[in-house]
Motif scaffolding. Sequence first.
Motif, PDB file in Angstrom:
ATOM      1  N   GLN A   1       0.721  -1.240  -0.073  1.00 32.12           N
ATOM      2  CA  GLN A   1      -0.024   0.010  -0.150  1.00 32.12           C
ATOM      3  C   GLN A   1       0.703   1.114   0.035  1.00 32.12           C
ATOM      4  O   GLN A   1       0.555   2.336  -0.668  1.00 32.12           O
ATOM      5  N   LEU A   2       2.004   1.255   0.781  1.00 27.62           N
ATOM      6  CA  LEU A   2       2.827   2.484   0.594  1.00 27.62           C
ATOM      7  C   LEU A   2       3.609   2.533  -0.783  1.00 27.62           C
ATOM      8  O   LEU A   2       3.769   3.713  -1.183  1.00 27.62           O
ATOM      9  N   ARG A   3       3.891   1.354  -1.416  1.00 23.87           N
ATOM     10  CA  ARG A   3       4.587   1.406  -2.751  1.00 23.87           C
ATOM     11  C   ARG A   3       3.648   2.261  -3.674  1.00 23.87           C
ATOM     12  O   ARG A   3       3.863   3.014  -4.243  1.00 23.87           O
ATOM     13  N   VAL A   4       2.529   1.777  -3.743  1.00 24.94           N
ATOM     14  CA  VAL A   4       1.209   2.263  -4.352  1.00 24.94           C
ATOM     15  C   VAL A   4       1.014   3.771  -4.083  1.00 24.94           C
ATOM     16  O   VAL A   4       0.923   4.402  -5.118  1.00 24.94           O
ATOM     17  N   LEU A   5       1.088   4.111  -2.983  1.00 24.96           N
ATOM     18  CA  LEU A   5       0.817   5.474  -2.449  1.00 24.96           C
ATOM     19  C   LEU A   5       1.853   6.326  -3.040  1.00 24.96           C
ATOM     20  O   LEU A   5       1.673   7.274  -3.699  1.00 24.96           O
ATOM     21  N   VAL A   6       3.236   5.906  -2.845  1.00 25.58           N
ATOM     22  CA  VAL A   6       4.213   6.825  -3.287  1.00 25.58           C
ATOM     23  C   VAL A   6       4.314   6.950  -4.841  1.00 25.58           C
ATOM     24  O   VAL A   6       4.621   7.808  -5.338  1.00 25.58           O
ATOM     25  N   LYS A   7       4.026   5.788  -5.448  1.00 23.61           N
ATOM     26  CA  LYS A   7       4.046   5.631  -6.873  1.00 23.61           C
ATOM     27  C   LYS A   7       2.990   6.530  -7.498  1.00 23.61           C
ATOM     28  O   LYS A   7       3.226   7.470  -8.457  1.00 23.61           O
ATOM     29  N   ASN A   8       1.709   6.693  -6.957  1.00 25.76           N
ATOM     30  CA  ASN A   8       0.673   7.417  -7.413  1.00 25.76           C
ATOM     31  C   ASN A   8       0.928   8.758  -7.426  1.00 25.76           C
ATOM     32  O   ASN A   8       0.484   9.595  -8.153  1.00 25.76           O
ATOM     33  N   GLN A   9       1.665   9.434  -6.189  1.00 22.88           N
ATOM     34  CA  GLN A   9       2.004  10.663  -6.023  1.00 22.88           C
ATOM     35  C   GLN A   9       2.864  11.206  -6.838  1.00 22.88           C
ATOM     36  O   GLN A   9       3.039  12.390  -7.296  1.00 22.88           O
ATOM     37  N   LEU A  10       4.120  10.460  -6.976  1.00 24.21           N
ATOM     38  CA  LEU A  10       5.130  10.758  -7.931  1.00 24.21           C
ATOM     39  C   LEU A  10       4.966  10.676  -9.470  1.00 24.21           C
ATOM     40  O   LEU A  10       5.519  11.247 -10.204  1.00 24.21           O
ATOM     41  N   PHE A  11       4.398   9.477  -9.831  1.00 25.14           N
ATOM     42  CA  PHE A  11       3.998   9.233 -11.248  1.00 25.14           C
ATOM     43  C   PHE A  11       2.356   9.069 -11.405  1.00 25.14           C
ATOM     44  O   PHE A  11       1.826   8.059 -11.665  1.00 25.14           O
ATOM     45  N   PRO A  12       1.640  10.172 -11.338  1.00 25.56           N
ATOM     46  CA  PRO A  12       0.132  10.127 -11.193  1.00 25.56           C
ATOM     47  C   PRO A  12      -0.148   9.648 -12.636  1.00 25.56           C
ATOM     48  O   PRO A  12       0.103   9.981 -13.449  1.00 25.56           O
ATOM     49  N   PRO A  13      -1.367   8.872 -12.589  1.00 24.81           N
ATOM     50  CA  PRO A  13      -1.828   8.046 -13.934  1.00 24.81           C
ATOM     51  C   PRO A  13      -2.266   9.222 -14.732  1.00 24.81           C
ATOM     52  O   PRO A  13      -2.834  10.355 -14.325  1.00 24.81           O
ATOM     53  N   THR A  14      -1.937   9.261 -16.019  1.00 26.55           N
ATOM     54  CA  THR A  14      -2.344  10.314 -16.958  1.00 26.55           C
ATOM     55  C   THR A  14      -4.208  10.021 -17.200  1.00 26.55           C
ATOM     56  O   THR A  14      -4.545   8.861 -17.535  1.00 26.55           O
ATOM     57  N   PRO A  15      -4.589  11.074 -17.189  1.00 22.38           N
ATOM     58  CA  PRO A  15      -6.264  10.992 -17.263  1.00 22.38           C
ATOM     59  C   PRO A  15      -6.558  10.894 -18.624  1.00 22.38           C
ATOM     60  O   PRO A  15      -5.790  11.394 -19.560  1.00 22.38           O
ATOM     61  N   VAL A  16      -7.382  10.059 -18.890  1.00 25.05           N
ATOM     62  CA  VAL A  16      -7.802   9.714 -20.273  1.00 25.05           C
ATOM     63  C   VAL A  16      -9.032  10.617 -20.847  1.00 25.05           C
ATOM     64  O   VAL A  16     -10.029  10.866 -20.088  1.00 25.05           O
ATOM     65  N   SER A  17      -8.879  11.352 -21.831  1.00 23.76           N
ATOM     66  CA  SER A  17      -9.798  12.399 -22.468  1.00 23.76           C
ATOM     67  C   SER A  17     -10.769  11.351 -23.224  1.00 23.76           C
ATOM     68  O   SER A  17     -10.806  10.488 -23.967  1.00 23.76           O
ATOM     69  N   VAL A  18     -12.081  12.022 -22.717  1.00 22.39           N
ATOM     70  CA  VAL A  18     -13.240  11.215 -23.563  1.00 22.39           C
ATOM     71  C   VAL A  18     -13.770  12.241 -24.446  1.00 22.39           C
ATOM     72  O   VAL A  18     -14.121  13.455 -24.176  1.00 22.39           O
ATOM     73  N   PRO A  19     -13.798  11.774 -25.735  1.00 19.64           N
ATOM     74  CA  PRO A  19     -14.126  12.624 -26.670  1.00 19.64           C
ATOM     75  C   PRO A  19     -15.789  13.243 -26.418  1.00 19.64           C
ATOM     76  O   PRO A  19     -16.641  12.506 -25.923  1.00 19.64           O
ATOM     77  N   THR A  20     -15.929  14.415 -26.892  1.00 20.77           N
ATOM     78  CA  THR A  20     -17.385  14.848 -26.805  1.00 20.77           C
ATOM     79  C   THR A  20     -17.688  15.304 -28.243  1.00 20.77           C
ATOM     80  O   THR A  20     -17.219  15.039 -29.103  1.00 20.77           O
ATOM     81  N   GLU A  21     -19.103  15.537 -28.339  1.00 19.67           N
ATOM     82  CA  GLU A  21     -19.701  15.948 -29.394  1.00 19.67           C
ATOM     83  C   GLU A  21     -19.049  16.981 -30.101  1.00 19.67           C
ATOM     84  O   GLU A  21     -19.199  17.234 -31.561  1.00 19.67           O
ATOM     85  N   THR A  22     -18.591  18.076 -29.540  1.00 22.91           N
ATOM     86  CA  THR A  22     -17.817  18.992 -29.977  1.00 22.91           C
ATOM     87  C   THR A  22     -16.404  18.946 -30.639  1.00 22.91           C
ATOM     88  O   THR A  22     -15.786  19.807 -31.070  1.00 22.91           O
ATOM     89  N   ASP A  23     -15.976  17.780 -30.144  1.00 22.38           N
ATOM     90  CA  ASP A  23     -14.477  17.409 -30.599  1.00 22.38           C
ATOM     91  C   ASP A  23     -14.378  17.177 -32.225  1.00 22.38           C
ATOM     92  O   ASP A  23     -15.350  16.384 -32.663  1.00 22.38           O
ATOM     93  N   ASN A  24     -13.650  17.634 -32.918  1.00 18.93           N
ATOM     94  CA  ASN A  24     -13.641  17.111 -34.264  1.00 18.93           C
ATOM     95  C   ASN A  24     -12.329  16.285 -34.711  1.00 18.93           C
ATOM     96  O   ASN A  24     -11.277  16.662 -34.052  1.00 18.93           O
ATOM     97  N   PHE A  25     -12.755  15.269 -35.246  1.00 19.59           N
ATOM     98  CA  PHE A  25     -11.749  14.291 -35.303  1.00 19.59           C
ATOM     99  C   PHE A  25     -11.261  14.095 -37.020  1.00 19.59           C
ATOM    100  O   PHE A  25     -11.899  14.112 -37.862  1.00 19.59           O
TER     101      PHE A  25
END
Length: 64
Positions: free
Chosen positions: A40-64
Amino acid sequence: MKIETITYKRVKNLGNYQTETMEVTAVLDQYDEPDQVSEQLRVLVKNQLFPPTPVSVPTETDNF
């Protein structure tokens, strides 16, 4: 042997000779499992120093 505290420390290289250090310590009670607490300590430290990259969810206004 009785383990009373567990400390985990990790250093992150930021580049240009800079680092960031994070250290956490847990005080165990008689019911704690040292292996679980240390993970639990290893996971806590890892998430603080290397936070997960948020995933962007496309919306209707996004143009692809």
